[in-house]
Design a protein around this motif. Structure first.
Motif, PDB file in Angstrom:
ATOM      1  N   ALA A 166       0.817  -1.215   0.000  1.00 20.73           N
ATOM      2  CA  ALA A 166       0.000   0.000   0.000  1.00 20.73           C
ATOM      3  C   ALA A 166       0.844   1.255   0.000  1.00 20.73           C
ATOM      4  CB  ALA A 166      -0.926  -0.004   1.220  1.00 20.73           C
ATOM      5  N   THR A 167       2.073   1.158   0.509  1.00 20.57           N
ATOM      6  CA  THR A 167       2.915   2.352   0.598  1.00 20.57           C
ATOM      7  C   THR A 167       4.020   2.356  -0.454  1.00 20.57           C
ATOM      8  OG1 THR A 167       4.277   1.209   2.260  1.00 20.57           O
ATOM      9  CG2 THR A 167       2.519   2.635   3.071  1.00 20.57           C
ATOM     10  N   THR A 168       3.877   1.502  -1.460  1.00 21.13           N
ATOM     11  CA  THR A 168       4.900   1.457  -2.495  1.00 21.13           C
ATOM     12  C   THR A 168       4.963   2.786  -3.227  1.00 21.13           C
ATOM     13  OG1 THR A 168       5.689   0.231  -4.425  1.00 21.13           O
ATOM     14  CG2 THR A 168       3.322   0.578  -4.263  1.00 21.13           C
ATOM     15  N   THR A 169       6.128   3.113  -3.694  1.00 20.20           N
ATOM     16  CA  THR A 169       6.335   4.420  -4.325  1.00 20.20           C
ATOM     17  C   THR A 169       6.043   4.421  -5.814  1.00 20.20           C
ATOM     18  OG1 THR A 169       8.658   3.883  -4.690  1.00 20.20           O
ATOM     19  CG2 THR A 169       8.090   5.052  -2.645  1.00 20.20           C
ATOM     20  N   GLY A 170       5.638   3.263  -6.333  1.00 19.03           N
ATOM     21  CA  GLY A 170       5.398   3.218  -7.778  1.00 19.03           C
ATOM     22  C   GLY A 170       4.292   4.134  -8.224  1.00 19.03           C
ATOM     23  N   ALA A 171       3.182   4.144  -7.450  1.00 14.85           N
ATOM     24  CA  ALA A 171       2.052   4.990  -7.832  1.00 14.85           C
ATOM     25  C   ALA A 171       2.419   6.454  -7.757  1.00 14.85           C
ATOM     26  CB  ALA A 171       0.866   4.695  -6.913  1.00 14.85           C
ATOM     27  N   ALA A 172       3.211   6.813  -6.707  1.00 17.62           N
ATOM     28  CA  ALA A 172       3.610   8.208  -6.572  1.00 17.62           C
ATOM     29  C   ALA A 172       4.520   8.622  -7.725  1.00 17.62           C
ATOM     30  CB  ALA A 172       4.316   8.431  -5.239  1.00 17.62           C
ATOM     31  N   GLY A 173       5.439   7.720  -8.102  1.00 19.27           N
ATOM     32  CA  GLY A 173       6.330   8.044  -9.202  1.00 19.27           C
ATOM     33  C   GLY A 173       5.583   8.207 -10.509  1.00 19.27           C
ATOM     34  N   ALA A 174       4.526   7.369 -10.722  1.00 17.75           N
ATOM     35  CA  ALA A 174       3.740   7.485 -11.949  1.00 17.75           C
ATOM     36  C   ALA A 174       2.974   8.799 -11.965  1.00 17.75           C
ATOM     37  CB  ALA A 174       2.774   6.304 -12.056  1.00 17.75           C
ATOM     38  N   ALA A 175       2.451   9.194 -10.795  1.00 16.36           N
ATOM     39  CA  ALA A 175       1.711  10.454 -10.728  1.00 16.36           C
ATOM     40  C   ALA A 175       2.635  11.633 -10.986  1.00 16.36           C
ATOM     41  CB  ALA A 175       1.051  10.587  -9.358  1.00 16.36           C
ATOM     42  N   ALA A 176       3.911  11.531 -10.543  1.00 15.41           N
ATOM     43  CA  ALA A 176       4.851  12.617 -10.734  1.00 15.41           C
ATOM     44  C   ALA A 176       5.165  12.835 -12.203  1.00 15.41           C
ATOM     45  CB  ALA A 176       6.138  12.328  -9.968  1.00 15.41           C
ATOM     46  N   GLY A 177       4.993  11.806 -13.013  1.00 15.90           N
ATOM     47  CA  GLY A 177       5.270  11.959 -14.424  1.00 15.90           C
ATOM     48  C   GLY A 177       4.310  12.898 -15.130  1.00 15.90           C
ATOM     49  N   ASN A 178       3.156  13.152 -14.533  1.00 11.52           N
ATOM     50  CA  ASN A 178       2.185  14.058 -15.124  1.00 11.52           C
ATOM     51  C   ASN A 178       2.362  15.493 -14.655  1.00 11.52           C
ATOM     52  OD1 ASN A 178       0.930  11.864 -16.417  1.00 11.52           O
ATOM     53  ND2 ASN A 178      -0.291  11.416 -14.570  1.00 11.52           N
ATOM     54  N   LEU A 179       3.379  15.751 -13.799  1.00  4.38           N
ATOM     55  CA  LEU A 179       3.611  17.089 -13.272  1.00  4.38           C
ATOM     56  C   LEU A 179       4.813  17.732 -13.935  1.00  4.38           C
ATOM     57  CD1 LEU A 179       3.106  16.381  -9.441  1.00  4.38           C
ATOM     58  CD2 LEU A 179       1.411  17.239 -11.067  1.00  4.38           C
ATOM     59  N   THR A 180       4.768  19.047 -14.006  1.00  8.10           N
ATOM     60  CA  THR A 180       5.920  19.782 -14.523  1.00  8.10           C
ATOM     61  C   THR A 180       6.968  19.899 -13.431  1.00  8.10           C
ATOM     62  OG1 THR A 180       5.039  21.918 -13.848  1.00  8.10           O
ATOM     63  CG2 THR A 180       4.377  21.095 -16.015  1.00  8.10           C
TER      64      THR A 180
END
Length: 289
Positions: A28-42
């Motif tokens: 649940a706390t894996t960083t994969g989802a956060a890293g994927a979300a960061a790809g949509n940010l400038t």
């Protein structure tokens, strides 16, 4: 042999459940989802998020999300390796914080015991006292212990003493009720034998009634200690100063979820140990007719 086999199987099941829990926590706390979300940010948006205490790239910035198990384990080891350090009012080791909480709980619990046990004997041995005290017990028992905190702070003028008073008021009822019930439930045959032998009331109380009611009294004390340990955490959040409850609240204000989780685990472990102590005492005084 059969009991040992059952205990071994229970331990294996507990370990399996713990492993499943840790695995689910890590997933649940894996960083994969956060890293994927960061790809949509400038780059500017990512930098702004870091300035606000969040790290969309999955880093370890404060407030970046729920900490994984390994981070909590590292934090726990750091606290347990030096539990008694003292760097000022808001920076004390977990050992000092627990010691303050246990001291308040212990003092309030002992004071409650000094009142509840004699009064419970009086109520249990006298139907008149039972009927006279029952309305007061039924009115005061359901009141939340924390509801007494404002009155305690106003009258006692001391946050630490007020915390002890709250422990006293929440501990007294289970002990009082169980003691009175146990005394009233003593077999009449035993009391008749004591009366036949012309045993004086004090000796009867200590040699006949107390051994017979000891398991029930210990049950009330065990319940009282569990409630007291629950209440002291909330009380210390309100009054501040020192203690495990204040530690939790202070770390939450610092946005340190790892420290909060560590404190929650320590509260659970200490509560379990206190319950085990009373369980052993209860087992020691339990008799087979």
């Amino acid at each position: 042999m059969k009991r040992l086999h059952l205990n071994l199987r229970a331990a294996l099941v507990s370990l399996l459940l713990f492993a499943v829990f840790i695995g689910a926590w890590q997933l649940a706390t894996t960083t994969g989802a956060a890293g994927a979300a960061a790809g949509n940010l400038t780059a500017e948006e990512i930098e702004y998020a870091k300035m606000m205490g969040k790290d969309p790239t999955g880093g370890a910035a404060k407030g970046s999300g729920f900490p994984p198990p390994l981070e909590v384990a590292r934090t726990s080891w750091g606290h347990l390796s030096d539990p008694f350090y003292d760097n000022g009012p808001n920076d004390k080791g977990i050992g000092i914080q627990l010691a303050h909480s246990l001291a308040r709980v212990g003092l309030g619990f002992v004071l409650a015991m000094l009142v509840a046990l004699p009064l419970g004997f009086l109520i249990g041995m006298s139907p008149l006292m039972q009927k006279a005290f029952n309305p007061f017990v039924q009115v005061l028992k359901p009141i939340s212990p924390l509801a007494w905190m404002p009155l305690a702070l106003y009258t006692l003028k001391d946050s630490s003493v007020s915390g002890i008073f709250v422990i006293f008021i929440c501990s007294i009822w289970p002990m009082l009720i169980n003691t009175a019930f146990g005394v009233a439930s003593v077999k009449r045959d035993w009391l008749n034998v004591a009366a036949t032998l012309e045993v004086n009331p004090l000796r009867k109380a200590f040699l006949v009634i107390l051994p017979a009611t000891a398991p029930t009294i210990l049950t009330g004390m065990r319940i009282s200690m569990g409630i007291a340990w629950l209440v002291i955490v909330a009380a210390e959040m309100l009054v501040g100063g020192t203690g495990i409850g204040y530690f939790v609240w202070n770390e939450w204000n610092n946005l340190s979820l790892t420290n909060v989780i560590f404190a929650v685990l320590m509260i659970g472990v200490v509560g379990m140990l206190l319950d085990l102590v009373f369980a052993q005492l209860q087992k020691a005084v339990t008799y087979v007719e």
